[in-house]
Design a protein around this motif. Structure first.
Motif, PDB file in Angstrom:
ATOM      1  N   ASP A  64       6.522   3.713 -10.898  1.00 46.56           N
ATOM      2  CA  ASP A  64       5.216   3.879 -11.337  1.00 46.56           C
ATOM      3  C   ASP A  64       5.131   3.106 -12.936  1.00 46.56           C
ATOM      4  O   ASP A  64       3.992   2.536 -13.256  1.00 46.56           O
ATOM      5  N   GLU A  98       4.586  -0.434 -12.414  1.00 44.38           N
ATOM      6  CA  GLU A  98       3.150  -0.766 -11.919  1.00 44.38           C
ATOM      7  C   GLU A  98       2.080  -0.428 -13.013  1.00 44.38           C
ATOM      8  O   GLU A  98       1.318  -1.236 -13.012  1.00 44.38           O
ATOM      9  N   GLU A 120      -0.743  -5.962  -8.268  1.00 43.88           N
ATOM     10  CA  GLU A 120      -2.078  -6.059  -7.457  1.00 43.88           C
ATOM     11  C   GLU A 120      -1.765  -6.894  -6.055  1.00 43.88           C
ATOM     12  O   GLU A 120      -2.037  -6.185  -5.067  1.00 43.88           O
ATOM     13  N   LEU A 165       0.595  -5.027  -3.756  1.00 42.39           N
ATOM     14  CA  LEU A 165      -0.026  -3.717  -3.151  1.00 42.39           C
ATOM     15  C   LEU A 165      -1.036  -4.574  -1.866  1.00 42.39           C
ATOM     16  O   LEU A 165      -0.935  -3.927  -0.852  1.00 42.39           O
ATOM     17  N   ALA A 166      -1.588  -5.391  -2.315  1.00 41.73           N
ATOM     18  CA  ALA A 166      -2.475  -6.174  -1.059  1.00 41.73           C
ATOM     19  C   ALA A 166      -1.468  -6.893  -0.230  1.00 41.73           C
ATOM     20  O   ALA A 166      -1.749  -6.556   1.201  1.00 41.73           O
ATOM     21  N   LYS A 170       0.100  -3.864   1.772  1.00 39.31           N
ATOM     22  CA  LYS A 170      -0.974  -2.966   2.453  1.00 39.31           C
ATOM     23  C   LYS A 170      -0.787  -1.640   2.019  1.00 39.31           C
ATOM     24  O   LYS A 170      -0.737  -0.690   2.944  1.00 39.31           O
ATOM     25  N   LYS A 171      -0.208  -1.245   0.717  1.00 39.63           N
ATOM     26  CA  LYS A 171       0.090   0.138   0.247  1.00 39.63           C
ATOM     27  C   LYS A 171      -0.540   0.492  -1.140  1.00 39.63           C
ATOM     28  O   LYS A 171      -1.396  -0.407  -1.652  1.00 39.63           O
ATOM     29  N   LYS A 172      -0.609   1.771  -0.983  1.00 34.07           N
ATOM     30  CA  LYS A 172      -1.483   2.180  -2.226  1.00 34.07           C
ATOM     31  C   LYS A 172      -0.709   2.297  -3.530  1.00 34.07           C
ATOM     32  O   LYS A 172      -1.419   2.286  -4.679  1.00 34.07           O
ATOM     33  N   ASN A 173       0.728   2.063  -3.888  1.00 31.72           N
ATOM     34  CA  ASN A 173       1.412   2.240  -4.915  1.00 31.72           C
ATOM     35  C   ASN A 173       2.437   1.369  -4.819  1.00 31.72           C
ATOM     36  O   ASN A 173       3.188   1.067  -3.664  1.00 31.72           O
ATOM     37  N   ASP A 202       5.798   2.670  -2.445  1.00 33.72           N
ATOM     38  CA  ASP A 202       5.747   2.424  -1.087  1.00 33.72           C
ATOM     39  C   ASP A 202       6.014   1.061  -0.825  1.00 33.72           C
ATOM     40  O   ASP A 202       6.667   0.672   0.092  1.00 33.72           O
TER      41      ASP A 202
END
Lengths: 263, 256
Positions: free
Chosen positions: B204, B207, B228, B231-232, B235-238, B241
Motif C-alpha cells: 500500500d 502504491e 496505474e 493495475l491495468a 486487471k487488479k484493484k490494488n 493483488d
C-alpha cells in the motif's frame, strides 16, 4: 588544494568535535579508573613490596609499565565500543556514507581514542609524583623523548581496535579479547621485568618477546623516564613502534573494509 | 526510456556475499534500471529479495561485485565525494548518534556537509516544523519511540538538502497512523523536486507514494512500471493483488 582534501579535513574536524561533545564525563570516569589502578599498583610496589626485597626504584619502574599499558587497557573498551556499534546501532555506517574517504572516518575514531589515552597518561605523571615523591625525580626524565614516545604508542593503541574488530565479529567473541590477546601481551610485555633481565637467564624467551609490541612500548617509556641504562635502546623502540603503526594502519583499514564490505 | 531522462542508471549490477558458513549468496543477479529525476521510485520485494542490497549499493555503502551505477551519466565512483554530497541515506536500522542530543545529531549532519551555521539554523527550523520534532530536540535517541526515531532519521538524511534520498524501509515496524504521517512527509519531498528511492515491502505504501515501482525477487527485476499501469495490466484493484499474482506466476514458473 584539492576539493576532496578540503572536504576531508572539514569532515574530520566535525566528526572529532561530535565525538568530543561529552568528553568531560568520559575523561572523569577514565581518570578515576587509572588513578585507582596506577595508584594502588605504585603504592604497593613502591612501598609495601620493599619489605619483600624489591628495590626502591620498583615504583617508578612500574609507573613506566603502566604508562605504556594505559592504551593497551583502553584497547579493550575501544574494541567493545566499535563491535557494539557494528553489531547494534551502526552509527559508523552513517559516517561511512558521508562525503569523505574511509581513512578520514577511521582517523576521527583513532584521534578520539588517542586523546582519551593521552589525557590519562598526562594526568598520571603528577599523580604518580605525589605518591612516589622522592622515588621519582622529574628532573631525570627526558621529557621530549617521553612526549614523542607516548604520542607514538598511544597512536598505535588507538589504531589497533580496527584490526581486532575485523576478527572479533560478534559481542560473544569479545570475551576472548582480554584473556587471549590483551593479558598475554601485557604479561609478556615486560610490565614486571625488563627485557635484559629476561635475556640474561632465558635468551630464547627474550627473543620471542621481541615480537610483542608491548615490550618495546614498556622499554621505550622506561628509557625516557628512568634513563637508558638497562633497557632496549630508545631509538630501536621508537622505530619498531613506528613500523607497528604503519603495518597496523594498513591492516586495520584493509580488514575493516573487508569486514563491512565497504567501497 | 531516453538516456537524457535518466538520473540514476543501474547497469547489470551483481552482488555476491560470502556467508558465515563459507557459502556464496547471490543477492543481486544482474539488475538494470533507470531512475528519473524528481520521481519517487519504489523498490518492492519480499524479505531477502535484494532491495536493501541495491539501495546500499546506490548509497555507496557497499560496492557491487560487477556492473556500474551512473549518476547523471557518470560513474558514482568517479567522484565519490561529489556524489555522496548530493545524496541522503536513511538506512533500515536507525543509527542516530546515541551520545548526542537529537538537535546535535541534526546540527552535526549539516556541519558534515559544510553547511554554514545560518544555513543549519534555517534548515533545522524547517525540518523541525515539517516533521513535528520540536518537543524532542533535547532528548537522546534512546528516549524516543520508533516513530519519532524514524522521523529524526529521515530529517537527518534531508538536513543537507540532498537531490537524491534513499529511504530503506522507512516505516517498517511502525503503527499504521505513524506510517501514514510519514507518507505525507515523503510526498512533500516530491514537491521539492527531490528524487526518492523508497525501499519497502508494504505494497500500500508503494502504491500511494511511488511514481513507478520495481518488483525485485531473488535478486532479479520482475517488473518496472507505474502503479496505474500495473493495475491495468494485471486487471487488479490494488498493488497487493498484483504482487501476489506475480509471486504466484513466479512460483508456477519455478515448478515447471
Amino acid at each position: 588544494m584539492s576539493n576532496n582534501f578540503i572536504f576531508d579535513t572539514h569532515l574530520f574536524k566535525q566528526l572529532l568535535k561530535a565525538k568530543l561533545v561529552n568528553i568531560r564525563s568520559v575523561l572523569v570516569e577514565r581518570i578515576i579508573n587509572i588513578y585507582v589502578w596506577a595508584g594502588s599498583t605504585i603504592f604497593v610496589t613502591g612501598y609495601l613490596m620493599q619489605s619483600f626485597g624489591l628495590t626502591q626504584n620498583f615504583g617508578p619502574f612500574q609507573l613506566a609499565g603502566i604508562l605504556a599499558a594505559v592504551g593497551l587497557f583502553e584497547l579493550y573498551g575501544n574494541t567493545i565500543t566499535l563491535v557494539a556499534d557494528i553489531e547494534g546501532d551502526c552509527v559508523i555506517v552513517y559516517y561511512l556514507t558521508l562525503p569523505s574517504s574511509i581513512v578520514t572516518i577511521l582517523l576521527s575514531y583513532v584521534c578520539y581514542f588517542f586523546i582519551i589515552s593521552m589525557s590519562m597518561c598526562f594526568t598520571l605523571i603528577p599523580f604518580s609524583k605525589l605518591i612516589l615523591w622522592r622515588q621519582f625525580n622529574l628532573f631525570d626524565v627526558a621529557w621530549i623523548k617521553w612526549l614523542f614516545f607516548i604520542v607514538l604508542i598511544n597512536f598505535f593503541w588507538a589504531i589497533l581496535p580496527f584490526v581486532l574488530v575485523s576478527y572479533l565479529w560478534s559481542i560473544e567473541r569479545l570475551r576472548l579479547l582480554w584473556i587471549r590477546i590483551i593479558f598475554p601481551l601485557w604479561m609478556f610485555g615486560g610490565f614486571q621485568f625488563s627485557w635484559m633481565t629476561i635475556h640474561s637467564f632465558a635468551p630464547l624467551l627474550s627473543y620471542v618477546m621481541l615480537l610483542n609490541p608491548v615490550m618495546y612500548a614498556t622499554e621505550g617509556i622506561r628509557a625516557a623516564l628512568l634513563g637508558q641504562d638497562g633497557y632496549i635502546s630508545f631509538w630501536i623502540c621508537f622505530l619498531v613502534i613506528t613500523l607497528f603503526c604503519i603495518i597496523t594502519s594498513w591492516w586495520g583499514i584493509k580488514a575493516l573494509k573487508k569486514r563491512l564490505d565497504l567501497v | 526510456m531516453s538516456q537524457s531522462n535518466s538520473y540514476i542508471e543501474i547497469k547489470n549490477i551483481k552482488k555476491s556475499y560470502r556467508c558465515t558458513d563459507g557459502s556464496i549468496k547471490n543477492a543481486l543477479n544482474g539488475v538494470s534500471l533507470v531512475i528519473k529525476r524528481g520521481e519517487v521510485f519504489g523498490l518492492l520485494g519480499v524479505n531477502g529479495a535484494g532491495k536493501t542490497t541495491l539501495s546500499s549499493i546506490i548509497a555507496t555503502l557497499h560496492p557491487p561485485t560487477s556492473g556500474e551505477v551512473l549518476f547523471n551519466g557518470e560513474s558514482i565512483y568517479s567522484d565519490l565525494i561529489a556524489y555522496r554530497s548530493q545524496i541522503g541515506f536513511c538506512p533500515q536500522r536507525p543509527n542516530l548518534d546515541g551520545l548526542l542530543t537529537l538537535e546535535q545529531n541534526l546540527r552535526f549532519a549539516g556541519r558534515y556537509y559544510r553547511m554554514s551555521e545560518s544555513e543549519i539554523n534555517d534548515r533545522l527550523q524547517k525540518l523541525v516544523k515539517q516533521f513535528e520534532l520540536g518537543d524532542y530536540l533535547k532528548k537522546k535517541a534512546s528516549e524516543l519511540s520508533g516513530g519519532y526515531r524514524q522521523r529524526f532519521m529521515i530529517a537527518r538524511s534531508l538536513m543537507h538538502s540532498p537531490k537524491l534520498v534513499i529511504l530503506d524501509e522507512p516505516t517498517v515496524g511502525l503503527d499504521p497512523h505513524i506510517r501514514r504521517q510519514l507518507w505525507s512527509k515523503i510526498l512533500e519531498l516530491k514537491n521539492e523536486d527531490v528524487t526518492v528511492i523508497l525501499t519497502t515491502h508494504y505494497l500500500d505504501e508503494a502504491e500511494q507514494l511511488s511514481d513507478r515501482v520495481c518488483i525485485i525477487d531473488k535478486g532479479l527485476i520482475k517488473l518496472i512500471d507505474t502503479p496505474e499501469n500495473l493495475l491495468a495490466d494485471f486487471k487488479k484493484k490494488n498493488l497487493e493483488d498484483v504482487f501476489l499474482g506475480l509471486m504466484h506466476e513466479i512460483k508456477d514458473e519455478n515448478h515447471e
